[in-house]
Design an enzyme around this catalytic site. Structure first.
Site, mmCIF file in Angstrom:
data_model
loop_
_atom_site.group_PDB
_atom_site.id
_atom_site.type_symbol
_atom_site.label_atom_id
_atom_site.label_comp_id
_atom_site.label_asym_id
_atom_site.label_seq_id
_atom_site.Cartn_x
_atom_site.Cartn_y
_atom_site.Cartn_z
ATOM 1 C CB SER A 12 -0.615 1.961 -0.887
ATOM 2 O OG SER A 12 -1.874 2.063 -0.252
ATOM 3 C CE1 TYR B 15 -3.128 3.694 6.489
ATOM 4 C CE2 TYR B 15 -3.758 3.198 4.251
ATOM 5 C CZ TYR B 15 -3.296 4.087 5.195
ATOM 6 O OH TYR B 15 -2.997 5.373 4.825
ATOM 7 N NE ARG C 186 5.416 18.601 -3.153
ATOM 8 C CZ ARG C 186 5.100 17.731 -2.194
ATOM 9 N NH1 ARG C 186 5.955 16.793 -1.804
ATOM 10 N NH2 ARG C 186 3.906 17.762 -1.621
ATOM 11 C CB THR D 125 0.404 3.717 7.610
ATOM 12 O OG1 THR D 125 1.386 3.587 6.584
ATOM 13 C CG2 THR D 125 -0.052 5.169 7.687
ATOM 14 C CB SER E 296 5.323 15.176 5.323
ATOM 15 O OG SER E 296 4.604 13.973 5.605
ATOM 16 C CE1 TYR F 271 -8.995 10.387 -0.953
ATOM 17 C CE2 TYR F 271 -6.962 9.638 -1.972
ATOM 18 C CZ TYR F 271 -7.882 9.570 -0.947
ATOM 19 O OH TYR F 271 -7.679 8.704 0.094
ATOM 20 C CG HIS G 146 -0.934 10.276 5.816
ATOM 21 N ND1 HIS G 146 -0.767 8.980 6.182
ATOM 22 C CD2 HIS G 146 -1.747 10.241 4.736
ATOM 23 C CE1 HIS G 146 -1.454 8.188 5.386
ATOM 24 N NE2 HIS G 146 -2.055 8.937 4.472
ATOM 25 C CE LYS H 275 4.051 6.913 4.912
ATOM 26 N NZ LYS H 275 2.669 7.420 4.879
#
Ligand SMILES: Cc1cc2nc3c(=O)[nH]c(=O)nc-3n(C[C@H](O)[C@H](O)[C@H](O)COP(=O)(O)O)c2cc1C
Ligand SMILES: O=C(O)C(=O)c1ccccc1
Length: 387
Positions: free
Chosen positions: A128, A152, A319, A178, A316, A46, A284, A260
């Site tokens: 979130s 959302y 790292r 978003t 996105s 996931y 995303h 976003k």
């Protein structure tokens, strides 16, 4: 000048004198492999998986490899300034924690652990809307740390207003809306595992604790979770929105608003025209449109077009410290760290998030210094070559 973020390097080496090594890797590109050893396939994929064949997940990373840093010498970068302020929020480096839902699938402390780690470092966490903990509980765990909230956008205006009011009351200053996930993409890993956390009522703490949402249910979610989930899922992602709906958010949110999921220059211009305060150039993490452009490839043109009208953030594929430097050089005011901190959470809860974020910040600070930059402003397209 601030305490150099690169100091984490010395701290780790000094621990070696006491025969201690970090609990898990300092290399964010290896975190997924080690997380795979400790998580069940459902939760692991996931987080790690993308849309469809994973083409955009790979493209996001490949785009960073096409830009390379050209180090400059003898510039006295021994003291450098990594601090910045974005939309009124000061931060130790141009890095925020991306909104990531359902964190309880990787660790029981979930968003509370992330909030504590972020707060200890002064790094803003974007909470979130699909959090496993309520707005109020995460706010409390944040202590005096900075608080941004991701929405959302629910189709039901009363539920939307109620959630916005709760976030404002709990001290959230900045709203991130978003736009790219009004429904979930074809995610083959999750489909192959038949794994979707919301179906079990995971990641629904915010609506399920919302008085207006609850008042629309025949029975409270604790008594009929399936009915509550069935009501929430089609409501919460804002399925039928268009640009003309943005004034509603302005009316019900007093602070800065950030959109976003922007990848096209014209959408960035529309956001600026609509008076938005910022955008996140994001796909995303390749989780929505398989085959979409790498987010880094979308960044330069967008930053050139609207960077003087609103704050351009980026995510996105971030790292390493070098990745942060590249995105800043290409016009981002700050970046959002996504999957890497979730792997930190999976490994070691709050301490794990702290370790990953400190590693990325230290690497960024050292990379900035060693390539001859004393400040974020000195990182420009001239710092890079495209190969
Ligand atoms: C497990 C997971 C859950 C996510 N949940 C949300 C979310 O609730 N809201 C949101 O705006 N973005 C969400 N995202 C997207 C992130 O905010 C961010 O855009 C993405 O992770 C960046 O890509 P990266 O992880 O490859 O750096 C999620 C990402 C992951 C990996
Ligand atoms: O999984 C995601 O990418 C995501 O954004 C999401 C969407 C709904 C609930 C939780 C996370």
């Amino acid at each position: 000048m601030n305490q150099p973020l690169g100091g984490y390097q010395n701290e780790i080496y000094l621990q070696g004198l006491a025969d201690q090594v970090p609990a898990f890797t300092t290399d964010p590109t290896r975190l997924a492999d080690s997380a795979r050893e400790i998580l069940a396939p459902g939760p692991f994929w996931y987080v790690e998986g993308g849309a469809g064949s994973g083409a955009t997940v790979r493209a996001n990373r490949a785009a960073f490899d096409r830009w390379q840093i050209v180090p400059r010498m003898l510039r006295d970068a021994t003291a450098r300034e990594t601090r910045t302020t974005v939309l009124g929020t000061p931060m130790p480096a141009p890095v925020l924690l991306a909104p990531v839902g359902v964190q309880s699938i990787v660790h029981p402390d979930a968003e509370l652990a992330t909030a504590r780690a972020a707060s200890a470092l002064g790094v803003p966490m974007i909470l979130s809307a699909a959090s496993s903990n309520t707005i109020e509980d995460v706010a409390e765990a944040s202590g005096d740390g900075p608080r941004w909230f991701q929405l959302y956008w629910p189709n039901d205006p009363d539920v939307c207003i109620s959630i916005l009011n709760r976030a404002a009351k709990a001290g959230y200053t900045t709203l991130v809306v978003t736009l790219d996930t009004w429904t979930l993409a074809w995610r083959s890993r999750d489909l192959d595992n038949s794994y979707l956390p919301f179906i079990r009522g995971t990641g629904t703490a915010i609506p399920f604790s919302d008085p207006v949402f609850r008042s629309g249910l025949a029975q409270p979610p604790e008594e009929d979770i399936a009915a509550a989930v069935l009501k929430w899922v089609p409501m919460f992602t804002g399925t039928d929105r268009s640009w003309d709906a943005l004034p509603f958010l302005r009316e019900h949110w007093d602070g800065p608003i950030v959109l976003k999921g922007i990848q096209h220059v014209d959408d960035a211009r529309r956001a600026a025209d609509a008076g938005m305060d910022g955008i996140v150039v994001s796909n995303h993490g390749g989780r929505q449109v398989d085959g979409a452009i790498a987010s880094l490839d979308a960044l330069p043109a967008i930053a050139n077009a609207v960077g003087d009208r609103l704050d351009v953030l980026f995510d996105s594929g971030i790292r390493t410290g070098a990745d942060v430097l590249k995105a800043i050089a290409l016009g981002a005011k700050a970046v959002l760290l996504g999957r890497p901190y979730v792997w930190g959470l999976a490994h070691d809860g709050e301490a794990g998030v702290r370790h990953v974020v400190r590693s990325v910040l230290a690497d960024f600070d050292l990379t900035l210094a060693l390539s001859g930059h004393r400040s974020l402003a000195e990182a420009t397209p001239d710092s890079l070559v495209r190969v």
